[in-house]
Motif scaffolding. Structure first.
Motif, PDB file in Angstrom:
ATOM      1  N   ASP A   3       0.834  -1.203   0.000  1.00  0.00           N
ATOM      2  CA  ASP A   3       0.000   0.000   0.000  1.00  0.00           C
ATOM      3  C   ASP A   3       0.871   1.256   0.000  1.00  0.00           C
ATOM      4  OD1 ASP A   3      -2.231  -1.591   0.148  1.00  0.00           O
ATOM      5  OD2 ASP A   3      -2.409  -1.434   2.334  1.00  0.00           O
ATOM      6  N   THR A  19       2.396   1.836   3.276  1.00  0.00           N
ATOM      7  CA  THR A  19       3.170   0.717   3.853  1.00  0.00           C
ATOM      8  C   THR A  19       4.612   0.818   3.365  1.00  0.00           C
ATOM      9  OG1 THR A  19       1.235  -0.735   3.846  1.00  0.00           O
ATOM     10  CG2 THR A  19       3.370  -1.813   3.960  1.00  0.00           C
ATOM     11  N   HIS A  30      -4.829  -5.267   1.020  1.00  0.00           N
ATOM     12  CA  HIS A  30      -4.969  -4.804   2.410  1.00  0.00           C
ATOM     13  C   HIS A  30      -5.145  -5.967   3.392  1.00  0.00           C
ATOM     14  CE1 HIS A  30      -5.463  -1.154   0.223  1.00  0.00           C
ATOM     15  NE2 HIS A  30      -6.694  -1.421  -0.163  1.00  0.00           N
ATOM     16  N   VAL A  63      -3.254  -7.497   5.615  1.00  0.00           N
ATOM     17  CA  VAL A  63      -2.826  -7.367   7.016  1.00  0.00           C
ATOM     18  C   VAL A  63      -3.733  -6.366   7.743  1.00  0.00           C
ATOM     19  CG1 VAL A  63      -0.927  -6.671   8.524  1.00  0.00           C
ATOM     20  CG2 VAL A  63      -0.462  -8.030   6.468  1.00  0.00           C
ATOM     21  N   LYS A  64      -4.010  -5.251   7.084  1.00  0.00           N
ATOM     22  CA  LYS A  64      -4.879  -4.248   7.714  1.00  0.00           C
ATOM     23  C   LYS A  64      -6.253  -4.852   7.999  1.00  0.00           C
ATOM     24  CE  LYS A  64      -2.590  -0.343   5.531  1.00  0.00           C
ATOM     25  NZ  LYS A  64      -2.574   0.512   4.355  1.00  0.00           N
TER      26      LYS A  64
HETATM   27  N1  URA Z   1      -1.317  -5.941   3.790  1.00  0.00           N
HETATM   28  C1  URA Z   1      -1.774  -4.668   3.851  1.00  0.00           C
HETATM   29  O1  URA Z   1      -2.794  -4.398   4.461  1.00  0.00           O
HETATM   30  N2  URA Z   1      -1.074  -3.721   3.225  1.00  0.00           N
HETATM   31  C2  URA Z   1       0.077  -3.949   2.541  1.00  0.00           C
HETATM   32  O2  URA Z   1       0.666  -3.016   1.991  1.00  0.00           O
HETATM   33  C3  URA Z   1       0.537  -5.279   2.485  1.00  0.00           C
HETATM   34  C4  URA Z   1      -0.177  -6.263   3.117  1.00  0.00           C
END
Ligand code: URA
Length: 248
Positions: A105, A108, A192, A194-195
């Motif tokens: 992102d 990120t 997204h 991980v978020k």
């Molecule tokens: N997960 C996310 O939410 N953002 C990233 O940039 C990479 C993985």
């Protein structure tokens, strides 16, 4: 189309080293589109016909592989219609048309691979190749063991998908400031991801960095810097990808 110096095009095509190619040029043994060229600064494009001693050379693009420490505030793309900074802006010297393998992102930071090798890019981006990536996230609130267990087992994200098994641990937490630093290792690559996983457990991400990509780390690099992958590293990525795609 990118232009390169004639001797570099010859070296990239495996004709001879750059120095030896320069000698061939000076000796008048090289033609570009039928005309003998003796100037070392001459630039050629991908569709120019280069002959050495009357034989046309095969112009295969040299494959290049970079590990880049992407800063926050940069788009994972080769261009942006809003004129924002993109990852390839950092590669001013690179003449090959490189692009990022996957994306991080805008806000990120962390490890991002770039290449002009479509075959490797496709292999690594294919969901079947379960490349492990470790992220370090600063998240709101105090993350508890139960939260970690949920992350590890898989959570329902707002797009309706369930995340696959993961590994997670709290690296530190600050009760006064009410945030935690958590390391999360996953092998999926949804937008997204991980978020969305942290949001699903009620701890929204404040800051996110990708620290590893398979066996690769950011060691030795500062934000905005990059290095070329070694031949062994490229080979290992190919090996892992091919091994994993045979597993299913
Ligand atoms: N997960 C996310 O939410 N953002 C990233 O940039 C990479 C993985």
């Amino acid at each position: 189309m990118a232009e390169v110096r004639l001797q570099k095009a010859m070296a990239d095509a495996g004709v001879a080293s750059r120095r030896a190619s320069e000698r061939l040029i000076l000796e008048g043994r090289v033609r570009v589109n039928g005309t003998v060229v003796r100037e070392l600064g001459t630039k050629v494009r991908g569709d120019d016909a280069i002959e050495v001693d009357g034989t046309l050379i095969e112009r295969e693009e040299r494959k290049v592989y970079y590990l880049f420490y992407k800063p926050r505030g940069v788009i994972s793309a080769v261009s942006d219609d809003k004129g924002r900074r993109v990852v390839t802006d950092y590669f001013t010297e690179e003449r090959n048309r490189i692009y990022p393998i996957g994306r991080l992102d805008y806000d990120t930071s962390g490890i991002l691979l770039l290449t002009n090798d479509g075959r490797l890019a496709n292999l690594l981006m294919h969901p079947r190749y379960k490349v492990e990536k470790t992220y370090v996230a600063k998240v709101e609130g105090m993350v508890q063991n139960d939260d970690l267990k949920r992350l590890c087992k898989g959570v329902r994200m707002k797009d309706g998908h369930y995340s696959a098994r993961a590994r997670a641990k709290v690296l530190s937490s600050d009760r006064a400031k009410n945030h935690s630093i958590v390391s999360l290792t996953i092998h999926e690559g949804r937008n997204h991801q991980v978020k969305n996983m942290f949001e699903a457990i009620g701890h929204p991400v404040m800051k996110l960095k990708r620290e590893t990509y398979d066996f690769l780390t950011l060691q030795g690099l500062s934000s905005g810097q990059y290095r070329e992958l070694s031949n062994d590293e490229v080979k290992a990525l190919y090996d892992h990808a091919q091994k994993n795609s045979r597993l299913k």
